[in-house]
Write a protein that holds these residues in place. Structure first.
Motif, PDB file in Angstrom:
ATOM      1  N   GLU A  70       0.831  -1.201   0.000  1.00 12.83           N
ATOM      2  CA  GLU A  70       0.000   0.000   0.000  1.00 12.83           C
ATOM      3  C   GLU A  70       0.865   1.250   0.000  1.00 12.83           C
ATOM      4  OE1 GLU A  70      -3.174   2.097   2.945  1.00 12.83           O
ATOM      5  OE2 GLU A  70      -3.368  -0.061   2.645  1.00 12.83           O
ATOM      6  N   ASP A  71       1.993   1.199   0.706  1.00 10.01           N
ATOM      7  CA  ASP A  71       2.947   2.307   0.711  1.00 10.01           C
ATOM      8  C   ASP A  71       4.344   1.765   0.974  1.00 10.01           C
ATOM      9  OD1 ASP A  71       4.444   4.613   0.941  1.00 10.01           O
ATOM     10  OD2 ASP A  71       2.864   5.693   1.974  1.00 10.01           O
ATOM     11  N   MET A 106      -5.660  11.023  -7.256  1.00 11.05           N
ATOM     12  CA  MET A 106      -6.854  10.715  -6.498  1.00 11.05           C
ATOM     13  C   MET A 106      -7.581  12.001  -6.113  1.00 11.05           C
ATOM     14  SD  MET A 106      -5.742   7.259  -4.647  1.00 11.05           S
ATOM     15  CE  MET A 106      -7.360   7.102  -4.094  1.00 11.05           C
ATOM     16  N   THR A 137       1.926   7.708 -11.618  1.00 15.43           N
ATOM     17  CA  THR A 137       1.117   8.150 -10.489  1.00 15.43           C
ATOM     18  C   THR A 137      -0.348   7.879 -10.755  1.00 15.43           C
ATOM     19  OG1 THR A 137       0.717   9.957  -8.943  1.00 15.43           O
ATOM     20  CG2 THR A 137       0.776  10.532 -11.273  1.00 15.43           C
ATOM     21  N   ASP A 138      -1.081   7.769  -9.688  1.00 17.98           N
ATOM     22  CA  ASP A 138      -2.541   7.821  -9.726  1.00 17.98           C
ATOM     23  C   ASP A 138      -2.891   9.175  -9.149  1.00 17.98           C
ATOM     24  OD1 ASP A 138      -2.882   5.171 -10.574  1.00 17.98           O
ATOM     25  OD2 ASP A 138      -2.829   4.429  -8.516  1.00 17.98           O
ATOM     26  N   ASN A 194      -2.293  12.819  -4.175  1.00 17.10           N
ATOM     27  CA  ASN A 194      -3.662  13.097  -3.748  1.00 17.10           C
ATOM     28  C   ASN A 194      -3.895  14.593  -3.803  1.00 17.10           C
ATOM     29  OD1 ASN A 194      -4.124  10.395  -3.160  1.00 17.10           O
ATOM     30  ND2 ASN A 194      -3.347  10.604  -1.100  1.00 17.10           N
ATOM     31  N   MET A 204       4.445   1.386  -5.308  1.00 13.55           N
ATOM     32  CA  MET A 204       3.881   2.675  -4.926  1.00 13.55           C
ATOM     33  C   MET A 204       4.325   3.165  -3.548  1.00 13.55           C
ATOM     34  SD  MET A 204       1.410   4.739  -3.474  1.00 13.55           S
ATOM     35  CE  MET A 204       0.416   3.645  -2.529  1.00 13.55           C
ATOM     36  N   THR A 205       4.476   4.482  -3.467  1.00 10.46           N
ATOM     37  CA  THR A 205       4.734   5.134  -2.183  1.00 10.46           C
ATOM     38  C   THR A 205       4.093   6.510  -2.187  1.00 10.46           C
ATOM     39  OG1 THR A 205       6.410   5.685  -0.544  1.00 10.46           O
ATOM     40  CG2 THR A 205       6.927   6.198  -2.835  1.00 10.46           C
ATOM     41  N   ASN A 206       4.044   7.094  -1.023  1.00 14.58           N
ATOM     42  CA  ASN A 206       3.601   8.475  -0.856  1.00 14.58           C
ATOM     43  C   ASN A 206       4.829   9.334  -0.588  1.00 14.58           C
ATOM     44  OD1 ASN A 206       0.594   8.462  -0.910  1.00 14.58           O
ATOM     45  ND2 ASN A 206       0.892   6.960   0.694  1.00 14.58           N
ATOM     46  N   CYS A 245       4.535   6.950  -7.563  1.00 18.65           N
ATOM     47  CA  CYS A 245       4.393   7.885  -6.446  1.00 18.65           C
ATOM     48  C   CYS A 245       2.967   8.411  -6.423  1.00 18.65           C
ATOM     49  CB  CYS A 245       5.400   9.026  -6.590  1.00 18.65           C
ATOM     50  SG  CYS A 245       5.535  10.040  -5.115  1.00 18.65           S
ATOM     51  N   GLN A 246       2.313   8.240  -5.310  1.00 19.65           N
ATOM     52  CA  GLN A 246       0.908   8.641  -5.164  1.00 19.65           C
ATOM     53  C   GLN A 246       0.773  10.157  -5.129  1.00 19.65           C
ATOM     54  OE1 GLN A 246      -1.414   6.138  -5.033  1.00 19.65           O
ATOM     55  NE2 GLN A 246      -2.935   7.699  -5.309  1.00 19.65           N
TER      56      GLN A 246
END
Length: 116
Positions: free
Chosen positions: A8-9, A109, A106-107, A75, A44-46, A72-73
């Motif tokens: 998740e991260d 969100m 990236t996504d 938001n 994935m990471t933040n 890399c996320q």
């Protein structure tokens, strides 16, 4: 053959153990065959969890058995993320500057709240 390191991260790895992502990545890379028959892809990471380790992560991404790829996320501010657009930009700018051929995915969100 490929190894996909995913969670998740990924960047949060080891924070509860006194370790960190670069320690894990260096240990994995040390075990990869030198003939390039096995490649590592990092998931994935933040931004908050890798900002302090960007140079070490870039060094791992330069290894011939590691894909120059990073997820890399991102938001949007409406979601109250723990980072800024500038933090995300720092991750992208640093890795693309330090790693030739770097690919960043990236996504984006975004949550829209409506009162009906």
């Amino acid at each position: 053959m490929e190894i996909w390191l995913s969670s998740e991260d990924t960047g949060a790895y080891g924070r509860d153990l006194g370790a960190n992502l670069p320690i894990l990545l260096n240990a994995l890379v040390a075990e990869l065959p030198s003939d390039g028959s096995t490649m590592l892809r990092i998931g994935m990471t933040n931004p908050p969890y890798i900002l302090e380790h960007l140079k070490e992560i870039a060094e791992v991404l330069l290894h011939p058995c590691v894909y120059p790829f990073f997820m890399c996320q991102f938001n949007l501010e409406a979601m109250n993320p723990e980072y800024t657009v500038g933090d995300f930009g720092t991750v992208v700018d640093t890795l693309t500057e330090m790693v030739p051929g770097m690919q960043i995915a990236t996504d984006i969100m975004w949550i829209s709240w409506r009162n009906e």
